[in-house]
Design a protein around this motif. Structure first.
Motif, mmCIF file in Angstrom:
data_model
loop_
_atom_site.group_PDB
_atom_site.id
_atom_site.type_symbol
_atom_site.label_atom_id
_atom_site.label_comp_id
_atom_site.label_asym_id
_atom_site.label_seq_id
_atom_site.Cartn_x
_atom_site.Cartn_y
_atom_site.Cartn_z
ATOM 1 N N LEU A 54 25.595 71.601 73.282
ATOM 2 C CA LEU A 54 24.143 71.430 73.272
ATOM 3 C C LEU A 54 23.587 71.960 71.953
ATOM 4 C CD1 LEU A 54 23.435 72.730 76.874
ATOM 5 C CD2 LEU A 54 23.298 70.350 76.124
ATOM 6 N N VAL A 55 22.633 71.244 71.370
ATOM 7 C CA VAL A 55 22.058 71.644 70.084
ATOM 8 C C VAL A 55 20.576 71.950 70.273
ATOM 9 C CG1 VAL A 55 21.730 71.048 67.669
ATOM 10 C CG2 VAL A 55 23.716 70.156 68.909
ATOM 11 N N PHE A 56 20.209 73.206 70.017
ATOM 12 C CA PHE A 56 18.851 73.691 70.221
ATOM 13 C C PHE A 56 18.125 73.879 68.891
ATOM 14 C CE2 PHE A 56 21.359 75.215 73.805
ATOM 15 C CZ PHE A 56 20.553 74.884 74.887
ATOM 16 N N ASN A 57 16.815 73.771 68.948
ATOM 17 C CA ASN A 57 15.944 74.032 67.804
ATOM 18 C C ASN A 57 15.433 75.466 67.925
ATOM 19 O OD1 ASN A 57 14.072 74.024 65.738
ATOM 20 N ND2 ASN A 57 12.911 72.266 66.488
ATOM 21 N N ASP A 58 15.722 76.309 66.921
ATOM 22 C CA ASP A 58 15.330 77.714 67.000
ATOM 23 C C ASP A 58 13.987 78.017 66.331
ATOM 24 O OD1 ASP A 58 15.870 77.712 64.279
ATOM 25 O OD2 ASP A 58 17.556 79.121 64.391
ATOM 26 N N THR A 232 25.736 74.511 56.488
ATOM 27 C CA THR A 232 27.045 73.874 56.371
ATOM 28 C C THR A 232 27.965 74.239 57.530
ATOM 29 O OG1 THR A 232 26.861 73.821 53.960
ATOM 30 C CG2 THR A 232 29.080 73.624 54.887
ATOM 31 N N ALA A 233 27.969 75.510 57.919
ATOM 32 C CA ALA A 233 28.869 75.959 58.979
ATOM 33 C C ALA A 233 28.524 75.291 60.311
ATOM 34 C CB ALA A 233 28.807 77.482 59.109
ATOM 35 N N THR A 234 27.237 75.167 60.599
ATOM 36 C CA THR A 234 26.827 74.511 61.841
ATOM 37 C C THR A 234 27.232 73.050 61.829
ATOM 38 O OG1 THR A 234 24.957 76.029 62.091
ATOM 39 C CG2 THR A 234 24.846 73.950 63.306
ATOM 40 N N ALA A 235 27.015 72.368 60.711
ATOM 41 C CA ALA A 235 27.400 70.961 60.604
ATOM 42 C C ALA A 235 28.899 70.785 60.830
ATOM 43 C CB ALA A 235 26.996 70.414 59.239
ATOM 44 N N ALA A 240 33.394 69.142 64.397
ATOM 45 C CA ALA A 240 34.631 69.502 65.080
ATOM 46 C C ALA A 240 34.545 69.218 66.577
ATOM 47 C CB ALA A 240 34.950 70.979 64.842
ATOM 48 N N VAL A 241 33.361 69.399 67.166
ATOM 49 C CA VAL A 241 33.169 69.089 68.584
ATOM 50 C C VAL A 241 33.516 67.633 68.853
ATOM 51 C CG1 VAL A 241 31.386 68.746 70.368
ATOM 52 C CG2 VAL A 241 31.466 70.884 69.068
ATOM 53 N N ARG A 242 32.973 66.752 68.052
ATOM 54 C CA ARG A 242 33.236 65.326 68.255
ATOM 55 C C ARG A 242 34.679 64.975 67.911
ATOM 56 N NH1 ARG A 242 28.292 61.837 65.910
ATOM 57 N NH2 ARG A 242 28.405 60.635 67.843
ATOM 58 N N GLY A 243 35.239 65.679 66.929
ATOM 59 C CA GLY A 243 36.625 65.432 66.577
ATOM 60 C C GLY A 243 37.587 65.749 67.707
ATOM 61 N N LYS A 244 37.167 66.679 68.599
ATOM 62 C CA LYS A 244 38.008 67.049 69.736
ATOM 63 C C LYS A 244 37.641 66.269 71.001
ATOM 64 C CE LYS A 244 38.553 71.792 68.018
ATOM 65 N NZ LYS A 244 38.208 73.222 68.271
ATOM 66 N N GLY A 245 36.747 65.285 70.867
ATOM 67 C CA GLY A 245 36.387 64.471 72.018
ATOM 68 C C GLY A 245 35.187 64.958 72.793
ATOM 69 N N GLY A 246 34.548 66.022 72.328
ATOM 70 C CA GLY A 246 33.346 66.511 72.984
ATOM 71 C C GLY A 246 32.126 65.712 72.565
ATOM 72 N N ASP A 266 28.921 57.252 58.409
ATOM 73 C CA ASP A 266 30.089 57.293 59.282
ATOM 74 C C ASP A 266 29.905 58.246 60.454
ATOM 75 O OD1 ASP A 266 30.233 59.749 58.068
ATOM 76 O OD2 ASP A 266 32.234 59.464 57.207
ATOM 77 N N GLY A 267 28.694 58.811 60.608
ATOM 78 C CA GLY A 267 28.395 59.654 61.750
ATOM 79 C C GLY A 267 28.666 61.130 61.546
ATOM 80 N N ARG A 268 29.175 61.522 60.384
ATOM 81 C CA ARG A 268 29.411 62.945 60.136
ATOM 82 C C ARG A 268 28.094 63.632 59.804
ATOM 83 N NH1 ARG A 268 34.119 65.161 60.014
ATOM 84 N NH2 ARG A 268 33.457 66.842 58.635
#
Length: 341
Positions: A54-58, A232-235, A240-246, A266-268
């Motif tokens: 889940l991605v939240f806006n802080d 950068t770290a969050t991106a 990586a989440v999507r790379g693992k199928g999440g 390409d969706g990255r």
């Protein structure tokens, strides 16, 4: 597309004036492809999959609504976007009584000069004195409740807590990322135990989010710019989440719009810092997200167009008709939907 295609009738008694208590007891309408089901927000851990994120806006809402005077004229100002340390763009009520160079006197000895008028009719205000503008707003401002709530009751002290999410950290928004209002520490613990992660980004929501679409065709509407940042770290973690199928699931349209603004072809997801004016309507190809949790939106609004782009206009009109008939509560303090295309 014609804006009228996104219209629907909403009874006034469906507009929530206070949030659910506790927050995660709000109702949750789940659209999973063609399937529709009624749930509550606290059931979210069972509705998602381990590995999802889940991605939240802080962003944190500031008391950006001010009532003042220019001479004998009453002037209302709603700040909507920072220009620099002392200047903010503001929508002005009774703008015909305000001219360039006029000084507006607000309560608690807060004063501002009208420096310029923008093409959209808003003004650039320069606040006087040495105190940071945020300090001045804490003294003189009030929480900028959406018009559909403010027209029914005054903002009060309770709204200073109710209209902030548990993630609110970065000061600068003049509207809450309201889908995240439903989350509690207990729900976040349950999500983590279910293997569902979370990340945060920052998009300072502007008052332009409430402006009506005056154009007859979506092609003629221009969005107001809002400032956002993804580091950068969050991106990299989201990729990586999507790379693992999440699945990357945006909590709120503000998170979604920033993620889509930061995505390459390409969706990255890339690091991002700056303004975005992204306007998402049916036909848009989503690149960065796999789902959305969001509240119920206004007829003919840019946000209803966005959810129609994600799930299909007819499906969303049918879902909203179901929500209205079933007593769901609408808008900022209302219930939520989980949209999984």
């Amino acid at each position: 597309m014609k804006v009228d295609l996104f219209d629907f009738d909403l009874p006034q008694d469906r507009i929530a004036l206070r949030p659910a208590e506790p927050r995660d007891s709000a109702r949750l309408l789940v659209l999973d492809g063609d399937r529709r089901a009624d749930h509550i927000v606290s059931e979210l851990p069972a509705l998602l999959r381990a590995g999802d994120c889940l991605v939240f806006n802080d962003t944190r809402v500031i008391p950006a609504q001010l009532e003042g005077r220019r001479g004998e004229a009453r002037i209302g100002a709603t700040l909507h976007k920072r220009q620099d340390l002392r200047r903010w763009h503001a929508f002005i009520r009774n703008a015909k009584r305000l001219r360039i160079g006029d000084e507006i006197e607000f309560p608690a000895d807060v004063r501002a000069i009208a420096e310029a008028r923008n093409a959209d009719g808003s003004f650039l205000l320069r606040f006087l004195g040495d105190d940071p503008v945020e300090v001045l707003l804490d003294r003189a401002g009030r929480m900028p409740l959406p018009p559909y709530i403010a027209s029914k009751r005054e903002a009060d002290e309770r709204d200073r807590a109710d209209y902030q999410t548990m993630f609110a950290r970065e000061k600068g928004a003049v509207a809450a990322p309201t889908a995240a209002l439903h989350f509690t520490p207990a729900l976040m613990t349950a999500l983590a135990q279910a293997g569902i992660g979370h990340e945060t980004l920052t998009l300072h929501v502007g008052a332009g989010t409430f402006l009506p679409v005056k154009a007859e065709d979506t092609a003629d509407h221009r969005m107001h710019a809002e400032w956002g940042r993804i580091d950068t770290a969050t991106a990299e973690r989201l990729n990586a989440v999507r790379g693992k199928g999440g699945r990357v699931i945006a909590v709120g349209t503000t998170s979604l719009r920033l993620l889509e603004s930061a995505a390459s072809e390409d969706g990255r997801i890339q690091a991002f810092e700056g303004d975005t004016e992204i306007f998402i309507t049916p036909g848009y190809g989503f690149r960065a997200i796999d789902g959305l949790m969001t509240n119920f939106h206004l007829p003919k609004s840019t946000l209803f167009m966005l959810v129609s782009a994600l799930m299909g206009r007819e499906r969303m009109l049918a879902a909203y008709a179901h929500a209205i008939a079933s007593g769901y509560r609408f808008y900022s303090y209302g219930d939520a939907s989980l949209l999984l295309p």
